[in-house]
Design an enzyme around this catalytic site. Structure first.
Site, short mmCIF file in Angstrom:
data_model
loop_
_atom_site.label_atom_id
_atom_site.label_comp_id
_atom_site.label_asym_id
_atom_site.label_seq_id
_atom_site.Cartn_x
_atom_site.Cartn_y
_atom_site.Cartn_z
N HIS A 105 1.49 -2.13 3.23
CA HIS A 105 1.47 -1.90 4.67
C HIS A 105 0.06 -1.57 5.15
O HIS A 105 -0.34 -1.97 6.25
CB HIS A 105 2.42 -0.77 5.04
CG HIS A 105 2.40 -0.41 6.48
ND1 HIS A 105 2.55 -1.33 7.49
CD2 HIS A 105 2.25 0.79 7.10
CE1 HIS A 105 2.49 -0.73 8.66
NE2 HIS A 105 2.30 0.55 8.46
N HIS A 165 11.41 -7.64 7.53
CA HIS A 165 10.23 -6.82 7.77
C HIS A 165 9.87 -6.00 6.53
O HIS A 165 10.58 -5.07 6.17
CB HIS A 165 10.49 -5.90 8.96
CG HIS A 165 9.34 -5.07 9.36
ND1 HIS A 165 9.35 -3.69 9.29
CD2 HIS A 165 8.12 -5.41 9.87
CE1 HIS A 165 8.21 -3.22 9.75
NE2 HIS A 165 7.44 -4.24 10.10
#
Length: 365
Positions: free
Chosen positions: A87, A45
């Site tokens: 992100h 991740h």
């Protein structure tokens, strides 16, 4: 730190996570055994973001070294239409842009997916300008050790992530895939930067244009996945949260999408789902929800997010001590989800996931 912890507690309450102090043995005894549709995969991740600043080549490299099968770049676009891994398109918290006086005038306020954000945004920078910036740790309160790497790494492009995955695959004699997320695709389309055709073209140029490619494309939105489905046979993953609904309003809520009927609708365009882990297990010694079984019945793989080691992200039964930043029993949590039949997990700590998978399924599980 207090504000961050309060936010996590709010998310826990909102997601209806009711944690109980129960032994892990009790959880195992009450496990709902569901067989995965495929061998469970480990998704790094944002790389190994528990140990390096997220979305950097260093983070992705460490994830591969620790056993990740896929590395996950969140994708946003630059002013000159290059995909980069961040992100969010707001780079205020993940780069040192605020320390660059030459970019001070570019600080602005924008409304993205209905929320106001003030900061600096990738779409206002060329790639060359972004390459003058350096990444920094996004969660310094929880991951102070990662701040030692602040200022060392550039913002990587999708092309660089693909090159890394391919070179690592050759070097390690195993296939390393990528698992990109299209971030805010309807927002980017609204400012004249649709993502879908650009992404498919870049993946096809890399030789990764069909369902056999080591690629999953994920999104919290629906319509961009449907558009991608029409353009290529690359495997698609519909992300879902425990609350709310897709920003493109293509479905009323994620809860509606998680019903058997909603899952059957998703199966018309997607290969699987990526649900908030709270949608599968509440943290109590129960059998978990029916989501995995229902998704499998619709032919969908299930890759929940996100497995993190810090106590603040773990159910009370798996925490070690009271320090929110302290590490609890992440491997026990991952084994629990594997017992519930998931087909893979997103994790900030791939080494922990690799060990948990080996313990649960054997070294080749």
């Amino acid at each position: 730190m207090k504000r961050f912890i309060d936010l996590q507690r709010k998310r826990i309450r909102t997601g209806m996570l009711i944690f109980a102090l129960v032994p892990v043995v009790a959880m195992a005894q009450n496990a709902r055994i569901v067989q995965p549709l495929s061998s469970p995969i480990i998704i790094g991740h944002r790389g190994a973001s528990g140990l390096r600043p997220e979305h950097t080549l260093a983070s992705y490299t460490l994830a591969i070294e620790q056993g990740a099968d896929f590395i996950e770049p969140d994708l946003v676009l630059t002013k000159d239409d290059v995909f980069v891994a961040r992100h969010e398109n707001d780079i205020t918290a993940t780069t040192n842009v605020a320390d660059h006086p030459e970019f001070a005038a570019r600080k602005t306020t924008k409304v993205i997916d209905g929320e106001s954000h003030t900061g600096w945004f990738t779409e206002d920078f060329t790639l060359a300008e972004l390459k003058t910036l350096r990444a920094k740790e996004r969660l310094p309160q929880l991951r102070p050790a990662n701040t030692a790497f602040d200022g060392q790494f550039q913002v990587p492009t999708l092309a660089e992530v693909i090159t890394l995955a391919k070179s690592a695959s050759k070097r390690r004699h195993r296939t390393i895939g990528i698992y990109p997320e299209t971030k805010h695709p309807s927002y980017f389309a609204a400012i004249g930067k649709p993502m879908e055709a650009r992404l498919v073209a870049q993946l096809k140029a890399a030789g990764w244009g069909d369902a056999k490619a080591p690629v999953f494309i994920q999104s919290f939105e629906v319509n961009n996945l449907k558009a991608l489905h029409k353009m290529a046979s690359i495997r698609l993953i519909q992300l879902m949260d425990a609350t709310g609904g897709p920003a493109d309003k293509a479905a009323p809520t994620y809860a509606d999408m998680a019903t058997p009927a909603g899952l059957r609708a998703i199966s018309a365009y997607a290969y699987g789902i990526g649900p908030n882990k709270a949608m599968i297990w509440s943290g109590t010694p129960d059998n978990g929800t029916a989501l995995v079984a229902d998704a499998h019945a619709a032919g969908l793989r299930v890759h929940p997010w996100t497995m993190r080691a810090e106590n603040v992200f773990l159910p009370a039964s798996l925490r070690d001590g009271t320090d929110p930043a302290g590490h609890g029993r992440l491997q026990a949590e991952i084994r629990r989800y594997l017992a519930l039949g998931v087909d893979g997990v997103f994790t900030d700590f791939p080494a922990e996931a690799a060990q948990a998978r080996a313990a649960a399924l054997g070294p080749h599980g």
